[in-house]
Design a protein around this motif. Structure first.
Motif, PDB file in Angstrom:
ATOM      1  N   ASN A  88      34.220  29.028  42.306  1.00 34.72           N
ATOM      2  CA  ASN A  88      34.286  30.413  42.771  1.00 34.72           C
ATOM      3  C   ASN A  88      35.267  30.562  43.920  1.00 34.72           C
ATOM      4  O   ASN A  88      36.003  31.543  43.991  1.00 34.72           O
ATOM      5  CB  ASN A  88      32.901  30.898  43.205  1.00 34.72           C
ATOM      6  CG  ASN A  88      31.997  31.169  42.039  1.00 34.72           C
ATOM      7  OD1 ASN A  88      32.440  31.355  40.911  1.00 34.72           O
ATOM      8  ND2 ASN A  88      30.708  31.188  42.306  1.00 34.72           N
ATOM      9  N   LEU A  89      35.272  29.595  44.808  1.00 38.20           N
ATOM     10  CA  LEU A  89      36.196  29.626  45.937  1.00 38.20           C
ATOM     11  C   LEU A  89      37.645  29.541  45.465  1.00 38.20           C
ATOM     12  O   LEU A  89      38.510  30.265  45.964  1.00 38.20           O
ATOM     13  CB  LEU A  89      35.872  28.475  46.892  1.00 38.20           C
ATOM     14  CG  LEU A  89      36.533  28.479  48.247  1.00 38.20           C
ATOM     15  CD1 LEU A  89      36.200  29.764  48.997  1.00 38.20           C
ATOM     16  CD2 LEU A  89      36.086  27.281  49.048  1.00 38.20           C
ATOM     17  N   LYS A  90      37.904  28.707  44.469  1.00 35.97           N
ATOM     18  CA  LYS A  90      39.256  28.617  43.915  1.00 35.97           C
ATOM     19  C   LYS A  90      39.674  29.923  43.251  1.00 35.97           C
ATOM     20  O   LYS A  90      40.819  30.362  43.383  1.00 35.97           O
ATOM     21  CB  LYS A  90      39.340  27.463  42.908  1.00 35.97           C
ATOM     22  CG  LYS A  90      39.415  26.113  43.576  1.00 35.97           C
ATOM     23  CD  LYS A  90      39.475  24.917  42.661  1.00 35.97           C
ATOM     24  CE  LYS A  90      39.932  25.109  41.271  1.00 35.97           C
ATOM     25  NZ  LYS A  90      39.949  23.870  40.465  1.00 35.97           N
ATOM     26  N   ALA A  91      38.743  30.577  42.565  1.00 31.64           N
ATOM     27  CA  ALA A  91      39.045  31.852  41.916  1.00 31.64           C
ATOM     28  C   ALA A  91      39.335  32.940  42.948  1.00 31.64           C
ATOM     29  O   ALA A  91      40.242  33.766  42.755  1.00 31.64           O
ATOM     30  CB  ALA A  91      37.893  32.269  41.012  1.00 31.64           C
ATOM     31  N   ILE A  92      38.587  32.950  44.033  1.00 31.07           N
ATOM     32  CA  ILE A  92      38.819  33.931  45.094  1.00 31.07           C
ATOM     33  C   ILE A  92      40.187  33.713  45.729  1.00 31.07           C
ATOM     34  O   ILE A  92      40.942  34.661  45.947  1.00 31.07           O
ATOM     35  CB  ILE A  92      37.704  33.863  46.151  1.00 31.07           C
ATOM     36  CG1 ILE A  92      36.387  34.371  45.566  1.00 31.07           C
ATOM     37  CG2 ILE A  92      38.075  34.658  47.387  1.00 31.07           C
ATOM     38  CD1 ILE A  92      35.190  34.119  46.454  1.00 31.07           C
ATOM     39  N   LYS A  93      40.521  32.470  46.011  1.00 29.80           N
ATOM     40  CA  LYS A  93      41.832  32.170  46.605  1.00 29.80           C
ATOM     41  C   LYS A  93      42.968  32.556  45.658  1.00 29.80           C
ATOM     42  O   LYS A  93      43.987  33.097  46.092  1.00 29.80           O
ATOM     43  CB  LYS A  93      41.931  30.683  46.953  1.00 29.80           C
ATOM     44  CG  LYS A  93      41.120  30.290  48.153  1.00 29.80           C
ATOM     45  CD  LYS A  93      41.256  28.807  48.449  1.00 29.80           C
ATOM     46  CE  LYS A  93      40.430  28.393  49.642  1.00 29.80           C
ATOM     47  NZ  LYS A  93      40.543  26.952  49.920  1.00 29.80           N
ATOM     48  N   LYS A  94      42.768  32.311  44.373  1.00 32.51           N
ATOM     49  CA  LYS A  94      43.785  32.671  43.376  1.00 32.51           C
ATOM     50  C   LYS A  94      43.980  34.182  43.330  1.00 32.51           C
ATOM     51  O   LYS A  94      45.111  34.677  43.274  1.00 32.51           O
ATOM     52  CB  LYS A  94      43.373  32.134  42.003  1.00 32.51           C
ATOM     53  CG  LYS A  94      44.386  32.368  40.930  1.00 32.51           C
ATOM     54  CD  LYS A  94      43.903  31.754  39.625  1.00 32.51           C
ATOM     55  CE  LYS A  94      44.872  32.035  38.510  1.00 32.51           C
ATOM     56  NZ  LYS A  94      44.396  31.516  37.225  1.00 32.51           N
ATOM     57  N   GLU A  95      42.887  34.937  43.366  1.00 36.31           N
ATOM     58  CA  GLU A  95      42.961  36.397  43.344  1.00 36.31           C
ATOM     59  C   GLU A  95      43.639  36.926  44.605  1.00 36.31           C
ATOM     60  O   GLU A  95      44.467  37.835  44.543  1.00 36.31           O
ATOM     61  CB  GLU A  95      41.565  36.996  43.198  1.00 36.31           C
ATOM     62  CG  GLU A  95      41.533  38.499  43.165  1.00 36.31           C
ATOM     63  CD  GLU A  95      42.203  39.095  41.953  1.00 36.31           C
ATOM     64  OE1 GLU A  95      42.670  40.255  42.048  1.00 36.31           O
ATOM     65  OE2 GLU A  95      42.280  38.426  40.894  1.00 36.31           O
ATOM     66  N   LEU A  96      43.309  36.352  45.757  1.00 36.98           N
ATOM     67  CA  LEU A  96      43.949  36.795  47.004  1.00 36.98           C
ATOM     68  C   LEU A  96      45.439  36.493  46.993  1.00 36.98           C
ATOM     69  O   LEU A  96      46.252  37.320  47.436  1.00 36.98           O
ATOM     70  CB  LEU A  96      43.276  36.117  48.208  1.00 36.98           C
ATOM     71  CG  LEU A  96      41.941  36.696  48.638  1.00 36.98           C
ATOM     72  CD1 LEU A  96      41.291  35.816  49.691  1.00 36.98           C
ATOM     73  CD2 LEU A  96      42.109  38.116  49.167  1.00 36.98           C
ATOM     74  N   ASN A  97      45.827  35.342  46.462  1.00 31.37           N
ATOM     75  CA  ASN A  97      47.259  35.005  46.375  1.00 31.37           C
ATOM     76  C   ASN A  97      47.988  35.919  45.411  1.00 31.37           C
ATOM     77  O   ASN A  97      49.130  36.312  45.660  1.00 31.37           O
ATOM     78  CB  ASN A  97      47.435  33.546  45.955  1.00 31.37           C
ATOM     79  CG  ASN A  97      47.142  32.579  47.079  1.00 31.37           C
ATOM     80  OD1 ASN A  97      47.228  32.946  48.259  1.00 31.37           O
ATOM     81  ND2 ASN A  97      46.811  31.361  46.728  1.00 31.37           N
ATOM     82  N   SER A  98      47.344  36.275  44.299  1.00 29.77           N
ATOM     83  CA  SER A  98      48.012  37.182  43.359  1.00 29.77           C
ATOM     84  C   SER A  98      48.171  38.574  43.946  1.00 29.77           C
ATOM     85  O   SER A  98      49.162  39.249  43.668  1.00 29.77           O
ATOM     86  CB  SER A  98      47.221  37.236  42.051  1.00 29.77           C
ATOM     87  OG  SER A  98      46.004  37.935  42.220  1.00 29.77           O
TER      88      SER A  98
END
Length: 87
Positions: free
Chosen positions: A72-82
Motif C-alpha cells: 500500500n505504501l508503494k502504491a501511495i508513493k507511485k500515485e503521488l509521483n504520478s
C-alpha cells in the motif's frame, strides 16, 4: 466504513495516509524484529519449549500484514509521483 481508492484521494489525504502507513509499518516491522530476536534468544537460552515455539509463530503470522502495508505504501508513493509529474 468504506475506504476511498487511492486515485480518488486528494494530495493532502494521500500525504496523511502515507505518513500514518509509514509509521504503522515501521512500528510493526520493529516489533516483529524484536520478537523474532527474543524468540531466538529464548530458544538458545532455554531450549525448544512451547513458549519459544508459540512466540516464534507470531512474527510469521503477522508478516502478511506487513507485506500488505508495504505494498500500500508503494502504491501511495507511485500515485503521488504520478501526480507531481502531471502538475
Amino acid at each position: 466504513m468504506k475506504s476511498q481508492k487511492i486515485e480518488e484521494m486528494s494530495n493532502e489525504a494521500l500525504l496523511k495516509h502515507k505518513k500514518t502507513t509509514e509509521l504503522a509499518t515501521g512500528m510493526l516491522a520493529g516489533a516483529l524484529s524484536i520478537l523474532l530476536v527474543m524468540t531466538v534468544f529464548l530458544t538458545i537460552k532455554k531450549g525448544l519449549h512451547a513458549t519459544s515455539i508459540s512466540l516464534g509463530v507470531i512474527p510469521f503470522a503477522f508478516m502478511p500484514i506487513l507485506i500488505i502495508n508495504w505494498n500500500n505504501l508503494k502504491a501511495i508513493k507511485k500515485e503521488l509521483n504520478s501526480r507531481q509529474n502531471v502538475v
